[in-house]
Design an enzyme around this catalytic site. Sequence first.
Site, mmCIF file in Angstrom:
data_model
loop_
_atom_site.group_PDB
_atom_site.id
_atom_site.type_symbol
_atom_site.label_atom_id
_atom_site.label_comp_id
_atom_site.label_asym_id
_atom_site.label_seq_id
_atom_site.Cartn_x
_atom_site.Cartn_y
_atom_site.Cartn_z
ATOM 1 N N GLY A 1 0.826 -1.210 0.000
ATOM 2 C CA GLY A 1 0.000 0.000 0.000
ATOM 3 C C GLY A 1 0.852 1.248 0.000
ATOM 4 O O GLY A 1 2.015 1.221 -0.403
ATOM 5 N N GLU B 1 -11.619 -4.387 -25.399
ATOM 6 C CA GLU B 1 -11.032 -5.435 -24.569
ATOM 7 C C GLU B 1 -10.002 -6.250 -25.372
ATOM 8 O O GLU B 1 -8.914 -6.563 -24.879
ATOM 9 C CB GLU B 1 -12.143 -6.336 -24.006
ATOM 10 N N LYS C 1 -6.046 -6.580 -24.520
ATOM 11 C CA LYS C 1 -5.356 -7.860 -24.302
ATOM 12 C C LYS C 1 -4.086 -7.918 -25.144
ATOM 13 O O LYS C 1 -3.025 -8.312 -24.662
ATOM 14 C CB LYS C 1 -6.258 -9.057 -24.681
ATOM 15 N N HIS D 1 -13.588 9.743 -39.227
ATOM 16 C CA HIS D 1 -13.287 11.018 -38.566
ATOM 17 C C HIS D 1 -11.847 11.066 -38.059
ATOM 18 O O HIS D 1 -11.528 11.864 -37.194
ATOM 19 C CB HIS D 1 -14.281 11.249 -37.422
HETATM 20 O O1 M6R Z 1 -9.536 -5.928 -10.024
HETATM 21 P P1 M6R Z 1 -10.161 -4.971 -10.990
HETATM 22 O O2 M6R Z 1 -11.186 -5.604 -11.843
HETATM 23 O O3 M6R Z 1 -10.699 -3.753 -10.320
HETATM 24 O O4 M6R Z 1 -8.968 -4.507 -11.914
HETATM 25 C C1 M6R Z 1 -9.141 -3.480 -12.857
HETATM 26 C C2 M6R Z 1 -8.032 -3.487 -13.888
HETATM 27 O O5 M6R Z 1 -6.800 -3.228 -13.275
HETATM 28 C C3 M6R Z 1 -7.948 -4.823 -14.611
HETATM 29 O O6 M6R Z 1 -9.172 -5.145 -15.172
HETATM 30 C C4 M6R Z 1 -6.860 -4.788 -15.717
HETATM 31 O O7 M6R Z 1 -7.224 -3.873 -16.702
HETATM 32 C C5 M6R Z 1 -6.722 -6.185 -16.290
HETATM 33 N N1 M6R Z 1 -5.920 -6.999 -15.431
HETATM 34 C C6 M6R Z 1 -6.120 -6.174 -17.645
HETATM 35 O O8 M6R Z 1 -6.166 -7.450 -18.211
#
Ligand code: M6R
Length: 608
Positions: A101, A481, A485, A504
């Site tokens: 943290g 998405e 990836k 555009h």
């Molecule tokens: O744990 P979360 O769903 O809140 O995480 C959000 C993003 O950090 C997470 O979806 C990230 O974009 C993916 N690991 C990418 O594949």
Amino acid sequence: MCGIVGYAGRRPCKPIILDGLRRLEYRGYDSAGIVLIEGDGLQTVRSVGNLDALFAAAGETSSKATVGLGHTRWATHGRPSHENAHPHDDCTGRVSIVVNGIVENYKELRAELTARGHEFKSETDAEVVAHLIEEHVDEGLTAAVCAAARALQGHHAFCAVSADEPGAVVGTRNQCPLVVGVGDGEMFFASAIPAFMAHTRTVIVLEDGDVVTLHADGAEFCDVAGAPLVREETVVPWDDAAAEKGGYETFMLKEIHEQPAALRDTLAGRLLEDGTVDLSEVGIGDEMLRRLRRIFIVACGTSYHAGLIVSYAIEQLARVPVQIDVASEFRYREPVFDPDTLVIGITQSGETADTLAAMRLAREAGSPVLAICNVMGSQATREADYVLYTRAGLEIGVAATKTHTSQVAALLLLALRLAWARGARTEDELKRLGHELRAVPELVQQLLERDTAVSAIAQRYHDERFFLYLGRGMGFAVCLEGALKLKEISYIPTEAYAAGEMKHGPIALLDKESPVVVVADDGPVFPKLVSNIEEVRARGADVIAVATDGNEVIGELSRDVLWVPKCDHHVAPILTVVPLQLLAYHIAGIKGLNVDQPRNLAKTVTVE
Ligand code: M6R
């Protein structure tokens, strides 16, 4: 970010702590370290890089220590270096700590501690914790941890050992994860349960502000003021094998293949045989669903994409206005809340700092908050008014796959229930869609069996320098998405655009060198997308389409097609994203990249 492991028991703990770190490596992997209580002193080993370096360095010394701590780091304050790697010790070298943290007031604390004569060895915010403990350790390690915790601002979890209390490990948390594992004559701390799952499945989930002292024979709990607390044990129904690769080359591939099971589990008991949806477990009654005037969706990354996909479905099916935003923008744009606006926070980990902050903001302003989350007991689930769990199981690969499709499935359940409660569609129509959704896990299974075709396409295109992704409606969200990836695991630049926007600006990028991935489900905007594909072809670019079986138009227009089984366009995003996950996976694999731990990324982003 960062993974913590702590052990107090009777067995030599070095291999136990190192194994625990290996299971938490997804939380950070730029440096790592371990501290053991050896004889009457502390022995610390730290190294830069992933855990292999620590294993090599720690392997050089033998150890009989039965108490110790480990840490794997994702840098926030201070570059990845030997000095900045945890554990950090105090001026005497008799106290050592590991932190996850951010200590937000570390600059003030560091100045005050320096003025009182403390000498710092690192650039980290975390080191102040060791020095704060040093100032109170004469009162006992537990009291010293309480005092340090009271002085800190920010979200953090930390654990400490002292050579003067060789049988104890003391830990505390505030808005960062820390769980206790209860073994037979041994106790564990970890940032996540899999770290100790090989030894015990009995856990105690801590509340914010808990301070816990572990000894071989048990744990004592108090608050930061030192008042005793009682905490309950629970047994997690997980299998240790879930934390292993199960015969797959990588966690990411294993998790891609776990999607049918994850989807089945997420739908189980909620999507009934007659196609209706029962979400009574969530506790949002139909009366509240009818009263809603608006929905906000907040999330980050892949979870945001799941939200974007289903924002279309909610508006189309339930006729409730939906606004969606990435949490890091939402939390600072002064949104207008009211009690009839439901705020949905989507987060697989339940620990993403921006999403948590956005959800808190909404609650404080009087809007009800629903968490869509994969991790039981995580921060998001504790703070939300309502929780709808995805049941994807543990996801270790940094690139989210099975948690994404499970989020889409869970959110579609909500869309169907909302539409039903509000009478926005006929019952027959909603039941038909329910049956379509029930069929999806099996269709994803069939789709995974077509992987050879995806890998052949990856062979053909893996050397390209840029990929453009185009789609419309939910297909556009799937493009975002798919593009994420590919860029996150292969480092190839990608851009995803709403196909209608191409003229555009992005059309300027098109030439013979840049393949265009088009997500073409059979939705109502399909004819429009065909025109966009023609525009791409006219510029000489290769089209790689994702399309449903039997779509002859796409077959003729595209150089390559990733076929998916036929289904209703509302559920299609769960299918069309799968070949894009596999395409990214294979391209990164051909390039020899580590898909489970892409550079600069961590699985859980607990910092802003
Ligand atoms: O744990 P979360 O769903 O809140 O995480 C959000 C993003 O950090 C997470 O979806 C990230 O974009 C993916 N690991 C990418 O594949």
